[in-house]
Design an enzyme around this catalytic site. Structure first.
Site, PDB file in Angstrom:
ATOM      1  N   TRP A   1       0.902  -1.156   0.000  1.00  0.00           N
ATOM      2  CA  TRP A   1       0.000   0.000   0.000  1.00  0.00           C
ATOM      3  C   TRP A   1       0.937   1.202   0.000  1.00  0.00           C
ATOM      4  CZ3 TRP A   1      -4.982   1.748  -0.284  1.00  0.00           C
ATOM      5  CH2 TRP A   1      -5.232   3.029   0.182  1.00  0.00           C
TER       6      TRP A   1
ATOM      7  N   GLU B   1     -20.568  16.078  10.342  1.00  0.00           N
ATOM      8  CA  GLU B   1     -19.908  14.765  10.183  1.00  0.00           C
ATOM      9  C   GLU B   1     -20.601  13.708  11.030  1.00  0.00           C
ATOM     10  OE1 GLU B   1     -18.017  13.127   8.423  1.00  0.00           O
ATOM     11  OE2 GLU B   1     -17.200  11.510   9.672  1.00  0.00           O
TER      12      GLU B   1
ATOM     13  N   GLU C   1     -25.391   7.274   7.362  1.00  0.00           N
ATOM     14  CA  GLU C   1     -24.881   6.369   6.324  1.00  0.00           C
ATOM     15  C   GLU C   1     -24.704   4.937   6.818  1.00  0.00           C
ATOM     16  OE1 GLU C   1     -21.021   7.167   4.710  1.00  0.00           O
ATOM     17  OE2 GLU C   1     -20.284   8.034   6.542  1.00  0.00           O
TER      18      GLU C   1
ATOM     19  N   LYS D   1     -17.379   2.941  -1.588  1.00  0.00           N
ATOM     20  CA  LYS D   1     -16.256   3.508  -0.826  1.00  0.00           C
ATOM     21  C   LYS D   1     -15.664   4.700  -1.568  1.00  0.00           C
ATOM     22  CE  LYS D   1     -13.347   4.140   2.380  1.00  0.00           C
ATOM     23  NZ  LYS D   1     -13.835   4.843   3.587  1.00  0.00           N
TER      24      LYS D   1
HETATM   25  C1  AGP Z   1     -17.898   9.366   4.473  1.00  0.00           C
HETATM   26  O1  AGP Z   1     -18.114   8.479   5.572  1.00  0.00           O
HETATM   27  C2  AGP Z   1     -18.348   8.747   3.163  1.00  0.00           C
HETATM   28  N1  AGP Z   1     -17.782   7.480   2.956  1.00  0.00           N
HETATM   29  C3  AGP Z   1     -18.169   9.713   1.997  1.00  0.00           C
HETATM   30  O2  AGP Z   1     -18.870  10.894   2.323  1.00  0.00           O
HETATM   31  C4  AGP Z   1     -16.712  10.098   1.648  1.00  0.00           C
HETATM   32  O3  AGP Z   1     -16.153  10.873   2.678  1.00  0.00           O
HETATM   33  C5  AGP Z   1     -16.758  10.930   0.350  1.00  0.00           C
HETATM   34  O4  AGP Z   1     -17.290  10.114  -0.664  1.00  0.00           O
HETATM   35  C6  AGP Z   1     -15.368  11.421  -0.076  1.00  0.00           C
HETATM   36  O5  AGP Z   1     -14.544  10.329  -0.390  1.00  0.00           O
HETATM   37  P1  AGP Z   1     -12.971  10.617  -0.623  1.00  0.00           P
HETATM   38  O6  AGP Z   1     -12.446  11.114   0.686  1.00  0.00           O
HETATM   39  O7  AGP Z   1     -12.394   9.288  -1.021  1.00  0.00           O
HETATM   40  O8  AGP Z   1     -12.854  11.643  -1.700  1.00  0.00           O
END
Ligand code: AGP
Length: 611
Positions: free
Chosen positions: A74, A484, A491, A606
């Site tokens: 990684w 947050e 979610e 994700k």
């Molecule tokens: C947060 O818990 C979510 N998984 C989502 O809002 C995430 O933070 C957002 O999609 C941004 O992703 P990134 O940091 O990979 O750009």
């Protein structure tokens, strides 16, 4: 995180190594490699991408040998590439080495070895170790084990490593400082791994090295010594985890595993990046643009979801301590606006994955308009990391759970480091920088103390299991935490939650409040404490239930709120990092109680790589 696996015994090593790599794929990685010893002939193969790609590259060749090591990477230093993949090999091709961790002083070691005639093939910190072992072995009488022990004693940082050499074709040397190494004791065979899951299919009898220990494995057994070469008595433990459990280190979900990793994640995020004496941050990723960052007169920060909220925490920090005008924009909105950008504007992209489509588009728009583009990114070598002019990697390791936890905390911590860096380029005094530095150093332990109180958070989540709607409220540094915290609950538990700046209550949301609408109010003893405390009083006056998060020792809310969660005292600018812990836990326990898998919430991905 990276994965290590090794084997020495009677069987062919390659199948064992490839099986181990596959069992560690869940950890997230971007490249893989193997080194197999066939008598005194060392065969090394590496590939970018999945283990499948490595296996495919070996289909038409024979890789024989009953000793070997392997690695999934990684990236932390150097983009994902075949050259940067492990194992790394010495100049003479005799030594191969795989490593987990971060070598803070790799630049000075690399310069020393280059001056001594060593040629480097990669951008990684790890390769310095392979050349250092080779360098030390040239002295008469120095064994492979001696050379590894001397080499790791030169390292500042963390390591879990495995080393082989054609001069010692029956030995694997392993060492551990800050990154796990486990030895598997089989029937006439011995294995090594960074994760029990990699070798649990071959043996359940395992020895866990502790920091400052190393071991020599060969076909007849193993011996464990300290880095001072003193024998260490270790006894095998029987691992009763399932392979699935081992992936989560015994936690029920990746989300809880990653929440639990946060103290170490913050240590890695800050490792080598604080100059306590100068009261400053040492951000190697900004070195080449330091002259431009000194001249910027405006910052725009773009991100999505939790990254956006971390950016809002950063906004307060940067304005208060660096004195720079800051705007935080949703990347999905910024990309369609007509932002006024000048060459003295810097646009910072915050993204765990470094692949979020809206954030990438926003950065491209900013770049087209001549802004200095910076990234606060976790995934090394990701698209946003490559397309920004410079940046700061989180070093948080892969985040498997869809809900951002350790990445969010790491992002907020990086903003504190960036605030020092930009502030000290401007009016921030060394005294202020030292105060922030010293307080930052305390944060990982304070986070650990908060994480240890899961029963408390679970009990509160259970108490409010009846609620279908929540308000989250905070002010100033804690307003982004309200957003947050509401996002976390939404979610993973699918319970409706709205985050609001506490000062907004009277402008509408308070109409929602009655005994069916509980509120979580983040109310530390800070510069706006009295205002936020008044908000709690207004909620109570409308029969609203209140869960308050406040500073240890403050008991003014004990009779005002229905439940109080105490967090340690720290600088106001760092309080959001601590307040996030109970908010993450509340959401996690709410989800689990409802029977949902917090790692894979419905409808979510994700990384949102499409608009
Ligand atoms: C947060 O818990 C979510 N998984 C989502 O809002 C995430 O933070 C957002 O999609 C941004 O992703 P990134 O940091 O990979 O750009």
């Amino acid at each position: 995180m990276c994965g290590i696996v090794g084997y020495v015994g009677k069987r062919q090593a390659l199948p064992v190594l490839m099986d181990g790599l596959r069992r560690m794929e869940y950890r997230g990685y971007d490249s893989a490699g193997i080194a197999v010893m066939d008598d005194a002939d060392l065969r090394v193969a590496k590939s970018v991408g999945k283990v499948r790609a490595l296996a495919d590259s070996l289909v038409d060749t024979t890789v024989a040998g009953t000793l070997g090591i392997a690695h999934t990477r990684w990236a932390t230093h150097g983009v994902p590439s075949e050259a940067n993949a492990h194992p790394h090999v010495s100049c003479d091709g005799k030594v191969a080495l795989v490593h987990n961790g971060i070598i803070e002083n790799y630049a000075e070691l690399r310069a020393e070895l280059t001056a001594a005639g060593h040629a480097f093939a990669s951008e990684t910190d790890t390769e310095t170790l392979a050349h250092l072992v080779e360098h030390l072995m040239r002295f008469p009488g120095v064994t492979l084990a001696d050379a590894v022990r001397s080499a790791v004693r030169r390292v500042r940082g963390t390591f879990g490593l495995a080393v082989v050499s054609t001069d010692y074709p029956n030995e694997i040397i392993v060492a551990r400082l800050g990154s796990p190494i486990v030895i598997g004791v089989g029937e006439g065979e011995y294995l090594v791994a960074s994760d029990p899951n990699a070798i649990i299919g071959h043996t359940r009898s395992m020895i866990f090295l502790d920091d400052g220990e190393m071991a020599v494995l060969n076909r007849d057994g193993y011996r464990v010594v300290s880095l001072e070469n003193l024998p260490v008595a270790k006894h095998p433990e029987n691992i009763d985890w399932s392979a699935e459990d081992a992936q989560k280190n015994g936690h029920a979900h990746f989300m809880m595993k990653e929440m639990s990793e946060q103290p170490e994640v913050l240590r890695n995020t800050m490792r080598g990046r604080i100059d306590f004496d100068a009261g400053n941050a040492v951000l190697g990723g900004l070195r080449d643009v330091a002259d431009r960052t000194r001249e910027i007169d405006r910052l725009i920060i773009v991100g999505c979801g939790s990254a956006y909220y971390a950016a809002q925490v950063g906004e307060y920090m940067l304005e208060e301590y660096a004195g720079i005008p800051v705007e935080v924009e949703l990347a999905s909105e910024f990309r369609y606006r007509k932002p006024i950008i000048t060459p003295r504007t810097a646009v910072i992209a915050v993204s765990q994955s470094g692949e979020t489509a809206d954030t990438l588009a926003a950065i491209r728009e900013a770049k087209m308009k001549g802004a200095l583009t910076l990234g606060i990114i976790n995934a090394v070598g990701s698209t946003i990391a490559r397309e920004t002019d410079a940046g700061i990697y989180n070093h948080a390791g892969p985040e498997i759970g869809v809900a951002s936890t350790k990445a969010f905390l790491s992002q907020a911590t990086v903003f504190a480091l960036l605030t020092m860096f930009l502030g000290r380029q401007r009016q921030m005094s060394v005294t202020t920088g030292r105060r922030i530095s010293e307080e930052l150093a305390r944060i990982p332990d304070l986070v650990a103390s908060l994480l240890a109180r899961q029963d408390e958070y679970k009990a509160i989540a259970d108490k409010y299991a009846w609620a279908d709607d929540f308000l989250y409220l905070g002010r100033k540094y804690c307003a982004p935490l309200a957003y947050e915290g509401a996002l976390k609950l939404k979610e993973v538990s699918y319970v409706h939650a709205e985050g609001y700046a506490a000062g907004e209550m009277k402008h509408g949301p308070i109409a929602l409040v009655d005994e069916t609408m509980p509120s979580i109010v983040i109310c530390p003893v800070d510069s706006v404490y009295e205002k936020t405390k008044s908000c709690i009083e207004e909620l109570r006056a409308r029969r609203g239930k209140v869960i308050a998060i406040t500073t240890e020792g403050n008991h003014e809310l004990d009779n005002l709120a229905d439940d109080v969660i105490f967090i340690p005292k720290t600088l106001e600018m760092l309080t959001p990092i601590l307040a996030a812990i109970p908010l993450q836990a509340f959401a996690y326990h709410a989800a689990v109680r409802r029977g949902f898998d917090p790692d894979m919430p419905r409808n979510l991905a994700k990384s949102v790589t499409v608009e």
